[in-house]
Design an enzyme around this catalytic site. Structure first.
Site, PDB file in Angstrom:
ATOM      1  N   ASP A  29     -10.054  53.944  38.439  1.00 25.54           N
ATOM      2  CA  ASP A  29      -9.331  52.742  38.867  1.00 25.54           C
ATOM      3  C   ASP A  29      -8.349  53.100  39.975  1.00 25.54           C
ATOM      4  O   ASP A  29      -7.673  54.126  39.919  1.00 25.54           O
ATOM      5  CB  ASP A  29      -8.587  52.134  37.668  1.00 25.54           C
ATOM      6  CG  ASP A  29      -8.132  50.714  37.936  1.00 25.54           C
ATOM      7  OD1 ASP A  29      -8.689  49.789  37.324  1.00 25.54           O
ATOM      8  OD2 ASP A  29      -7.211  50.534  38.764  1.00 25.54           O
ATOM      9  N   ILE A  30      -8.255  52.251  40.988  1.00 32.16           N
ATOM     10  CA  ILE A  30      -7.394  52.504  42.139  1.00 32.16           C
ATOM     11  C   ILE A  30      -5.909  52.379  41.760  1.00 32.16           C
ATOM     12  O   ILE A  30      -5.046  52.914  42.457  1.00 32.16           O
ATOM     13  CB  ILE A  30      -7.756  51.527  43.281  1.00 32.16           C
ATOM     14  CG1 ILE A  30      -7.335  52.072  44.625  1.00 32.16           C
ATOM     15  CG2 ILE A  30      -7.157  50.136  43.049  1.00 32.16           C
ATOM     16  CD1 ILE A  30      -7.920  51.302  45.811  1.00 32.16           C
ATOM     17  N   HIS A  99     -16.398  44.578  34.264  1.00 29.91           N
ATOM     18  CA  HIS A  99     -16.011  45.989  34.245  1.00 29.91           C
ATOM     19  C   HIS A  99     -15.344  46.287  32.923  1.00 29.91           C
ATOM     20  O   HIS A  99     -14.489  45.532  32.458  1.00 29.91           O
ATOM     21  CB  HIS A  99     -15.094  46.329  35.424  1.00 29.91           C
ATOM     22  CG  HIS A  99     -13.981  45.358  35.648  1.00 29.91           C
ATOM     23  ND1 HIS A  99     -14.173  44.143  36.276  1.00 29.91           N
ATOM     24  CD2 HIS A  99     -12.676  45.419  35.321  1.00 29.91           C
ATOM     25  CE1 HIS A  99     -13.017  43.507  36.324  1.00 29.91           C
ATOM     26  NE2 HIS A  99     -12.094  44.248  35.738  1.00 29.91           N
TER      27      HIS A  99
HETATM   28  P1  DGP Z   1      -9.176  43.304  35.967  1.00 28.60           P
HETATM   29  O1  DGP Z   1      -7.738  42.912  36.032  1.00 28.60           O
HETATM   30  O2  DGP Z   1      -9.677  43.504  34.536  1.00 28.60           O
HETATM   31  O3  DGP Z   1     -10.074  42.413  36.783  1.00 28.60           O
HETATM   32  O4  DGP Z   1      -9.218  44.764  36.604  1.00 28.60           O
HETATM   33  C1  DGP Z   1      -9.553  45.038  37.942  1.00 28.60           C
HETATM   34  C2  DGP Z   1      -9.254  46.479  38.183  1.00 28.60           C
HETATM   35  O5  DGP Z   1      -9.926  46.884  39.359  1.00 28.60           O
HETATM   36  C3  DGP Z   1      -7.779  46.798  38.393  1.00 28.60           C
HETATM   37  O6  DGP Z   1      -7.340  47.679  37.347  1.00 28.60           O
HETATM   38  C4  DGP Z   1      -7.715  47.482  39.740  1.00 28.60           C
HETATM   39  C5  DGP Z   1      -9.154  47.839  40.020  1.00 28.60           C
HETATM   40  N1  DGP Z   1      -9.544  47.770  41.420  1.00 28.60           N
HETATM   41  C6  DGP Z   1      -9.427  46.688  42.230  1.00 28.60           C
HETATM   42  N2  DGP Z   1      -9.910  46.966  43.448  1.00 28.60           N
HETATM   43  C7  DGP Z   1     -10.353  48.252  43.399  1.00 28.60           C
HETATM   44  C8  DGP Z   1     -10.971  49.107  44.363  1.00 28.60           C
HETATM   45  O7  DGP Z   1     -11.211  48.757  45.514  1.00 28.60           O
HETATM   46  N3  DGP Z   1     -11.280  50.373  43.941  1.00 28.60           N
HETATM   47  C9  DGP Z   1     -11.012  50.803  42.668  1.00 28.60           C
HETATM   48  N4  DGP Z   1     -11.356  52.056  42.363  1.00 28.60           N
HETATM   49  N5  DGP Z   1     -10.456  50.007  41.736  1.00 28.60           N
HETATM   50  C10 DGP Z   1     -10.124  48.756  42.102  1.00 28.60           C
END
Ligand code: DGP
Length: 113
Positions: A29-30, A99
């Site tokens: 997660d970013i 996810h």
């Molecule tokens: P949710 O709130 O359940 O929809 O979680 C979305 C998650 O996705 C959040 O923890 C941050 C992650 N995220 C969003 N954009 C990116 C990205 O471009 N790369 C990565 N690795 N994670 C991301």
């Protein structure tokens, strides 16, 4: 194609990939909310858990099994981990490609915030 997770799957957006097979991709997660925070996603674009169909049962089961395997690889099986799907706004869903969050490496509270 506007979905950022679809772009991670194709490599158009870089990510720290840690697992992939024919149906599933996992990456860090970013914006980690715990020392270990990994997202496990299907290659198939499904927007939210509430859009799943009966035919997706095997896929969802495999997401959980991959979560179990990664938890083992990350060394958090004994200490404990959490697997979470957020669905729509009250749960804080921000990315509309399902996810499974794998969180670990610290103690979590219950009930969740
Ligand atoms: P949710 O709130 O359940 O929809 O979680 C979305 C998650 O996705 C959040 O923890 C941050 C992650 N995220 C969003 N954009 C990116 C990205 O471009 N790369 C990565 N690795 N994670 C991301």
């Amino acid at each position: 194609m506007e979905c950022i997770f679809c772009k991670i799957i194709t490599g158009e957006i870089p990510a720290k990939l840690i697992y992939q097979d024919d149906d599933i991709v996992a990456f860090r997660d970013i914006s980690p909310q715990a020392p270990i925070h990994i997202l496990i996603i299907p290659r198939k674009h499904i927007e939210r858990i509430s859009d799943m169909k009966d035919e997706d049962a095997g896929l969802i089961g495999n997401l959980v099994l991959v979560g179990k395997k990664i938890a083992q690889d990350e060394g958090i099986t004994e200490s404990g981990f959490r697997l979470v799907f957020n669905n729509n706004k009250d749960a804080g869903q921000a990315v509309f490609h399902i996810h499974l969050h794998l969180l670990g490496g610290r103690k979590f509270s219950w009930p969740p915030g």
